[in-house]
Design an enzyme around this catalytic site. Structure first.
Site, mmCIF file in Angstrom:
data_model
loop_
_atom_site.group_PDB
_atom_site.id
_atom_site.type_symbol
_atom_site.label_atom_id
_atom_site.label_comp_id
_atom_site.label_asym_id
_atom_site.label_seq_id
_atom_site.Cartn_x
_atom_site.Cartn_y
_atom_site.Cartn_z
ATOM 1 N N LYS A 271 20.930 17.002 -33.969
ATOM 2 C CA LYS A 271 21.051 15.584 -34.327
ATOM 3 C C LYS A 271 21.507 15.462 -35.783
ATOM 4 O O LYS A 271 21.268 16.368 -36.587
ATOM 5 C CB LYS A 271 19.679 14.896 -34.181
ATOM 6 C CG LYS A 271 19.223 14.690 -32.758
ATOM 7 C CD LYS A 271 17.867 13.983 -32.736
ATOM 8 C CE LYS A 271 17.376 13.770 -31.306
ATOM 9 N NZ LYS A 271 18.211 12.867 -30.497
ATOM 10 N N ARG A 345 15.113 15.173 -19.899
ATOM 11 C CA ARG A 345 15.286 15.214 -18.440
ATOM 12 C C ARG A 345 15.052 16.627 -17.902
ATOM 13 O O ARG A 345 14.643 16.798 -16.757
ATOM 14 C CB ARG A 345 16.666 14.661 -18.066
ATOM 15 C CG ARG A 345 17.809 15.450 -18.607
ATOM 16 C CD ARG A 345 19.103 14.633 -18.678
ATOM 17 N NE ARG A 345 19.098 13.685 -19.791
ATOM 18 C CZ ARG A 345 20.113 12.879 -20.090
ATOM 19 N NH1 ARG A 345 21.202 12.882 -19.369
ATOM 20 N NH2 ARG A 345 20.023 12.049 -21.113
HETATM 21 N N1 BES Z 1 14.598 11.779 -27.718
HETATM 22 C C1 BES Z 1 15.941 11.363 -27.555
HETATM 23 C C2 BES Z 1 16.077 9.878 -27.191
HETATM 24 C C3 BES Z 1 15.609 8.878 -28.234
HETATM 25 C C4 BES Z 1 16.503 8.306 -29.102
HETATM 26 C C5 BES Z 1 14.268 8.505 -28.299
HETATM 27 C C6 BES Z 1 16.075 7.378 -30.041
HETATM 28 C C7 BES Z 1 13.835 7.592 -29.231
HETATM 29 C C8 BES Z 1 14.728 7.023 -30.096
HETATM 30 C C9 BES Z 1 16.619 12.170 -26.431
HETATM 31 O O1 BES Z 1 16.140 13.457 -26.237
HETATM 32 C C10 BES Z 1 18.047 12.294 -26.793
HETATM 33 O O2 BES Z 1 18.342 12.935 -27.752
HETATM 34 N N2 BES Z 1 18.902 11.664 -26.010
HETATM 35 C C11 BES Z 1 20.292 11.665 -26.246
HETATM 36 C C12 BES Z 1 20.988 11.945 -24.926
HETATM 37 C C13 BES Z 1 22.436 12.236 -25.057
HETATM 38 C C14 BES Z 1 22.645 13.587 -25.719
HETATM 39 C C15 BES Z 1 23.062 12.239 -23.681
HETATM 40 C C16 BES Z 1 20.683 10.294 -26.787
HETATM 41 O O3 BES Z 1 20.102 9.304 -26.350
HETATM 42 O O4 BES Z 1 21.518 10.243 -27.659
HETATM 43 ZN ZN ZN Z 2 17.128 14.917 -27.452
#
Ligand code: BES
Ligand code: ZN
Ligand code: ZN
Length: 494
Positions: A271, A345
């Site tokens: 991230k 997931r």
């Molecule tokens: N934990 C995150 C989702 C999230 C984002 C929770 C903001 C709380 C606040 C999840 O694991 C994630 O990183 N999701 C990605 C998915 C993408 C790579 C398809 C996302 O939402 O960007």
């Molecule tokens: Zn994630």
């Protein structure tokens, strides 16, 4: 917080802040009218010169009125008298606490008069939820920066009725606090084994808790969950919590499954640093399931319930899983891991499969801070509900309306299944950016084996910096605990 219930005409105190409810556009009635009489009309005079009409969220301070020996009487808007229910009194009482908490008084003296015992109990719940603070790591905060109010006195015509009505709600407040603490704890303290240890401490409530480590999970074939934790020095854990409250301990259980990513860096699909610290809350689903089990056990719910937590840390490392890796899930289905940041997931895939294989539950409900896309879709106050079952959805939406933990149902269109087709495996773990929450839910649906199922994407609501809801101080909300406690109570306890 110290809480006591006393009779309706208990004396006032100079060091307490008295608070009394005023309904919208009704003039002073009930306890407010009584106090107005004792103070020779001080309350009515204050109302007549102020912009205060009794709406929820409004307050009006009357300082040192003569005649009753109270340093302060706070008029608290309670909205229309008609429809003044548990939620409204809870919110109004929470506003009262928020208004006086740092004003110097040590006690909030809620003057409820002849309010019914169950509503009085809800008022106390509102104050308790509003009073949540996480102080464990503050060592230099000056006392004058801390709230002055540390006690609540409730004066009401049936104090013993209110006391017993509050008993069940008290366990619920403790359960919400338990979940909020888990979400707030930093990831260097609360890693998977520590999370599991804290859950094991709930055995004293009568919960049965088992912890599976990496060896056991490998033997079960949980390649997806283990892949997520592969880059972390912390051991991945699966917690299994059982509450057997039904007359028949073998009766078919309800099941709740939580995403417990103790920290989500994104892994090799790292991230960006902006806001990454918020990913300490990525175990909000597991925290909510833990809080729910706490609440059910503390009120001895007459139902069998299983809670499963997938506890893992998602880190970049020389041994971390790579984009393009193919993992085999416990179900036997294979997944091409396109993006290691879509890890929730993968956690749920194995946790859900394990859950339905071992427990054959009536249904499974998973909670997860799963996608940023659901925040784009619904904003910060509403969580997404995805389900293959209309009846389950209707029950969840009803509980949502009753508790104010808002859900909105989202679709699972079959034509989007192709979005997660993979060229090398049975599926890939991400679809395109558009509809990202939906393709995530469709992915999870492949691991419920046809059971009635609902998925709550709580990414919007698990953590709220700058919350404006008085029962939710900024930060961890405990979202899901109250909703699901209500959902279970209304539908599955005979
Ligand atoms: N934990 C995150 C989702 C999230 C984002 C929770 C903001 C709380 C606040 C999840 O694991 C994630 O990183 N999701 C990605 C998915 C993408 C790579 C398809 C996302 O939402 O960007
Ligand atoms: Zn994630
Ligand atoms: Zn995540």
């Amino acid at each position: 917080m110290k809480i006591e219930f006393v009779g309706a005409e208990a004396p006032f105190s100079e060091t307490a802040a008295a608070a009394v409810f005023v309904h919208e556009k009704e003039g002073l009635q009930g306890e407010a009218a009584r106090i107005d009489g004792l103070t020779n009309g001080a309350l009515a005079r204050a109302v007549s010169v102020a912009r205060f009409s009794g709406g929820i969220g409004q307050t009006l301070d009357v300082l040192a009125p003569a005649g009753i020996g109270a340093g302060r009487v706070l008029l608290v808007g309670a909205g229309p008298a008609k429809g003044f229910d548990a939620n409204k009194i809870e919110t109004a009482a929470a506003h009262a606490y928020q208004t006086v908490k740092a004003g110097g008084a040590q006690t909030l003296d809620l003057r409820l008069g002849d309010v019914a015992p169950d509503l009085a109990a809800s008022a106390v719940l509102g104050v308790r939820l509003a009073s949540y603070r996480f102080d464990r790591y503050r060592t230099t905060e000056k006392p004058e920066k801390k709230p002055s109010v540390s006690a609540l006195s409730v004066s009401v015509s049936d104090p013993s009725g209110a006391t017993s009505a509050y008993e069940t709600l008290s366990g619920l407040a403790d359960a919400v606090f338990f979940a909020r603490d888990l979400v707030t704890e930093p990831a260097n303290i609360l890693y998977p084994e520590e999370f599991a240890r804290r859950v094991k401490e709930l055995a004293h409530l009568g919960l049965e808790i088992e912890i599976l480590g990496e060896k056991e999970m490998a033997a079960l074939g949980m390649g997806a969950l283990l892949g997520v934790g592969q880059g972390s020095v912390r051991e991945t854990q699966l917690a299994v919590i059982q509450w057997k409250g039904a007359a028949d301990p073998e009766a078919q259980p309800l099941a709740f499954v939580g995403k417990g990513v103790c920290f989500d860096t994104g892994g090799i699909s790292l991230k960006s640093p902006d806001g990454m610290e918020e990913m300490v809350t990525d175990m909000g689903g597991a925290a909510a399931v833990s809080g729910l089990m706490y609440a059910l056990a503390s009120r001895k719910a007459k139902v069998n319930v299983v809670g499963i937590l997938g506890l893992v840390e998602n880190m970049p490392d020389g041994n971390a899983q790579r984009p393009g890796d193919v993992v085999t899930t416990m179900s036997g289905q294979t997944v091409e891991v396109i993006n290691t940041d879509a890890e929730g997931r993968l956690v749920l895939a194995d946790a859900l499969w394990y859950c339905q294989q071992r427990f054959k539950p009536k249904f499974m409900i998973d909670l997860a801070t799963l996608t940023g896309a659901i925040i784009v879709a619904l904003g910060k106050d509403v969580a997404g509900l995805f389900s293959n079952d209309d009846d389950l959805s209707a029950k969840l939406l009803a509980a949502s309306g009753a508790t104010g933990e808002t859900l909105w149902r989202m679709p699972l269109p079959p034509q989007y299944e192709r979005l997660i087709d993979s060229a090398v495996a049975d599926m890939k773990n991400v679809g395109p950016r558009y509809g990202g929450s939906i393709s995530a839910a469709l992915f999870i649906q492949r691991f419920v084996n046809g059971l009635p199922w609902a998925h709550l994407d709580i990414a919007p609501t698990a953590f709220k910096p700058g919350s404006t809801i008085p029962t939710i101080p900024s930060g961890a909300t405990g979202f899901g605990v109250r909703l699901l406690d209500r959902f279970v109570a209304e539908n599955y306890e005979g």
